[in-house]
Design a protein around this motif. Sequence first.
Motif, short mmCIF file in Angstrom:
data_model
loop_
_atom_site.label_atom_id
_atom_site.label_comp_id
_atom_site.label_asym_id
_atom_site.label_seq_id
_atom_site.Cartn_x
_atom_site.Cartn_y
_atom_site.Cartn_z
N GLU A 86 46.66 -52.44 94.11
CA GLU A 86 47.61 -51.39 94.52
C GLU A 86 48.73 -51.25 93.50
OE1 GLU A 86 51.36 -50.84 97.52
OE2 GLU A 86 50.14 -52.66 97.58
N GLY A 87 49.31 -52.39 93.08
CA GLY A 87 50.38 -52.35 92.10
C GLY A 87 49.93 -51.81 90.76
N ILE A 88 48.72 -52.19 90.34
CA ILE A 88 48.18 -51.70 89.07
C ILE A 88 48.01 -50.19 89.12
CG2 ILE A 88 46.11 -51.71 87.62
CD1 ILE A 88 45.82 -54.69 88.32
N CYS A 89 47.47 -49.67 90.23
CA CYS A 89 47.26 -48.22 90.35
C CYS A 89 48.59 -47.48 90.38
CB CYS A 89 46.47 -47.92 91.62
SG CYS A 89 44.74 -48.41 91.53
N GLY A 90 49.56 -48.02 91.13
CA GLY A 90 50.86 -47.35 91.23
C GLY A 90 51.58 -47.27 89.89
N GLY A 91 51.63 -48.39 89.18
CA GLY A 91 52.29 -48.39 87.87
C GLY A 91 51.55 -47.56 86.86
N SER A 92 50.21 -47.60 86.90
CA SER A 92 49.41 -46.81 85.97
C SER A 92 49.61 -45.31 86.19
CB SER A 92 47.93 -47.17 86.13
OG SER A 92 47.12 -46.38 85.30
N ALA A 93 49.67 -44.90 87.46
CA ALA A 93 49.88 -43.48 87.74
C ALA A 93 51.21 -43.01 87.18
CB ALA A 93 49.82 -43.22 89.24
N TYR A 94 52.26 -43.80 87.38
CA TYR A 94 53.60 -43.40 86.92
C TYR A 94 53.64 -43.23 85.41
CZ TYR A 94 58.68 -43.58 86.27
OH TYR A 94 59.97 -43.30 85.91
N VAL A 95 53.24 -44.26 84.69
CA VAL A 95 53.40 -44.21 83.24
C VAL A 95 52.47 -43.18 82.62
CG1 VAL A 95 51.74 -46.07 82.80
CG2 VAL A 95 53.55 -45.62 81.15
N ASN A 96 51.25 -43.02 83.14
CA ASN A 96 50.31 -42.08 82.53
C ASN A 96 50.67 -40.64 82.81
OD1 ASN A 96 47.78 -43.39 81.16
ND2 ASN A 96 48.29 -44.72 82.89
N VAL A 97 51.15 -40.34 84.01
CA VAL A 97 51.54 -38.96 84.32
C VAL A 97 52.69 -38.52 83.42
CG1 VAL A 97 52.66 -37.51 86.04
CG2 VAL A 97 50.65 -38.83 86.66
N PHE A 98 53.74 -39.34 83.34
CA PHE A 98 54.89 -38.92 82.53
C PHE A 98 54.57 -38.96 81.04
CE2 PHE A 98 57.29 -39.84 86.46
CZ PHE A 98 57.93 -38.62 86.57
N TYR A 99 53.68 -39.85 80.64
CA TYR A 99 53.27 -39.85 79.24
C TYR A 99 52.54 -38.55 78.90
CZ TYR A 99 50.93 -41.21 74.91
OH TYR A 99 50.49 -41.25 73.60
N ARG A 100 51.63 -38.12 79.79
CA ARG A 100 50.88 -36.89 79.54
C ARG A 100 51.80 -35.68 79.51
NH1 ARG A 100 46.20 -37.51 76.99
NH2 ARG A 100 45.11 -39.34 77.82
N ILE A 101 52.76 -35.64 80.45
CA ILE A 101 53.68 -34.51 80.46
C ILE A 101 54.53 -34.50 79.20
CG2 ILE A 101 55.62 -33.45 81.69
CD1 ILE A 101 54.51 -34.66 84.25
N ASN A 102 54.96 -35.67 78.76
CA ASN A 102 55.76 -35.78 77.54
C ASN A 102 55.00 -35.26 76.34
OD1 ASN A 102 56.42 -37.51 74.98
ND2 ASN A 102 58.27 -37.60 76.22
N GLN A 103 53.69 -35.47 76.32
CA GLN A 103 52.89 -35.09 75.15
C GLN A 103 52.41 -33.65 75.20
OE1 GLN A 103 52.13 -37.65 72.50
NE2 GLN A 103 53.99 -38.10 73.63
N GLU A 104 52.56 -32.98 76.35
CA GLU A 104 52.07 -31.60 76.45
C GLU A 104 52.89 -30.64 75.60
OE1 GLU A 104 51.67 -30.09 80.35
OE2 GLU A 104 49.82 -31.19 80.76
N LYS A 105 52.21 -29.66 75.06
CA LYS A 105 52.88 -28.61 74.31
C LYS A 105 53.39 -27.54 75.26
CE LYS A 105 49.78 -29.19 70.35
NZ LYS A 105 48.82 -28.51 69.46
N PRO A 106 54.49 -26.90 74.93
CA PRO A 106 54.94 -25.76 75.74
C PRO A 106 53.85 -24.72 75.82
CG PRO A 106 56.64 -26.39 74.16
CD PRO A 106 55.40 -27.17 73.81
N PRO A 107 53.68 -24.05 76.97
CA PRO A 107 52.58 -23.08 77.13
C PRO A 107 52.65 -21.89 76.20
CG PRO A 107 54.13 -22.96 78.97
CD PRO A 107 54.50 -24.17 78.18
N HIS A 108 53.86 -21.53 75.81
CA HIS A 108 54.01 -20.38 74.90
C HIS A 108 54.91 -20.81 73.75
CE1 HIS A 108 52.13 -17.80 77.85
NE2 HIS A 108 52.96 -18.26 78.76
#
Length: 456
Positions: free
Chosen positions: A378-400
Amino acid sequence: MLRLGSSFFLFGLINNVLYVIILSAALDLVPPSTPKGIIAFCNIAPALVAKVGWPYILKGRIRYAKRLTGCCLLSAFGMLIVAFFDTLFMRLLGIGLASFSSGLGELTFLQLSTTYAPPSVAGHSVGYFSSGTGAAGLVGAFLWWEVRGLGVRVGVGLSSIMPFVIPLTYYVLLPQPTAFLASSAAYEDLPSANMPYTPLPTADDDMLGEEEGSSPAGPKHSVSLSARDKWRLVRPLLVRYMLPLCKPSPRSSFRRLLTPCPTVCVYLFEYTINQGIAPTLLYPVPSPNEHAFLSKIIRSVRDYYPLWQLVYQTTVFLSRSSISIGIPPLPARLLSLPAIIQAVILLLLTVESAVGLFPSDADEAWSITAVFLLISLEGICGGSAYVNVFYRINQEKPPHTTRDIERTRQEREFTIGSVGFADSTGILFASIFAVPMEVALCRQQVARGKLLCKGL
């Protein structure tokens, strides 16, 4: 890079540690007759308000220096109120102020990470911030364990000093974004043809922003995102990161299946387990003759819940540190996986608490081991979700993508800030569901002759 990583680690640690201290001190902060859930509610609801309101209401550039100084003072003031007032209303008010500051601080640090380039440096910042938030669980619980003997006034009063580490780190340790841009454009993903190099603003420039109604300092500071701009940015994130359903894909009927989102659902499942199920995962105290190792860890029935929390906090810290220690991030298509696993864990632990996964005559060590492994996962999944979601958002390019660097900067800041409320929403719903779930599970245990939950 060491200074950058250390700075964001300290930001995550100090910003979240007061939240953990408040939860750890819940039994000492309210009268015995007061439901402890009110502490959890006041410790998360104001943070949710900050995460929901701040990115959508305020316009223009973020003035990081002033905002972080304000968060520091608000946190310290809130903790002092908790320490020096004995009435329930004043203590809840102090908790609320510290919670609002923590929510605004988390939002701000995630936005601050987007000001660094290239993307690998920005991702490095998010990884270490996430690791710091994971460490806060262990550090906060340990600190309160050490100072609780001094009483609420002294113990909580001493913790009010900790927020001052944030502005100290920002002004002294944190490197400027321009330190990583000596040979590159301000943003790698902007069209570079015929585009002059424009460095990101320094700390002094941050003081000249438009946020909170300040006057623009010049032409490049006159940009601000409209409500329509913000909706355009946040709409694709709703289905990917926040809402319970992902958008259907015309290319595959399989992808039309409903899949849990990686933030709201993960935190809803996770905190429902921690607050509603874990307090009922109780077993007879292991005998020293049959279980020499377990008997040294568990000396009374009251030791089970702190043990589950320790296991959870430790695995959350490890998984939130995954990117900062070099483990590759989850592929975007697997971001829903932690939520799916969390749902299975929720179901299994509910069954274990209500009826037992093992026969009644089985050795309780099997049940203890099974719960230990499930809570670790449970702890592994919770921590993994947090760091990976914000990492992906940080790396996304603006849509336009545009040639306006200031606009791109604000789009990046808003994008990562706009989904910050998803985790707090999940925690808030979990705090509402957890109380009746704990009561129902305890009743089910009593009905089958297991009375341990009544003896706490």
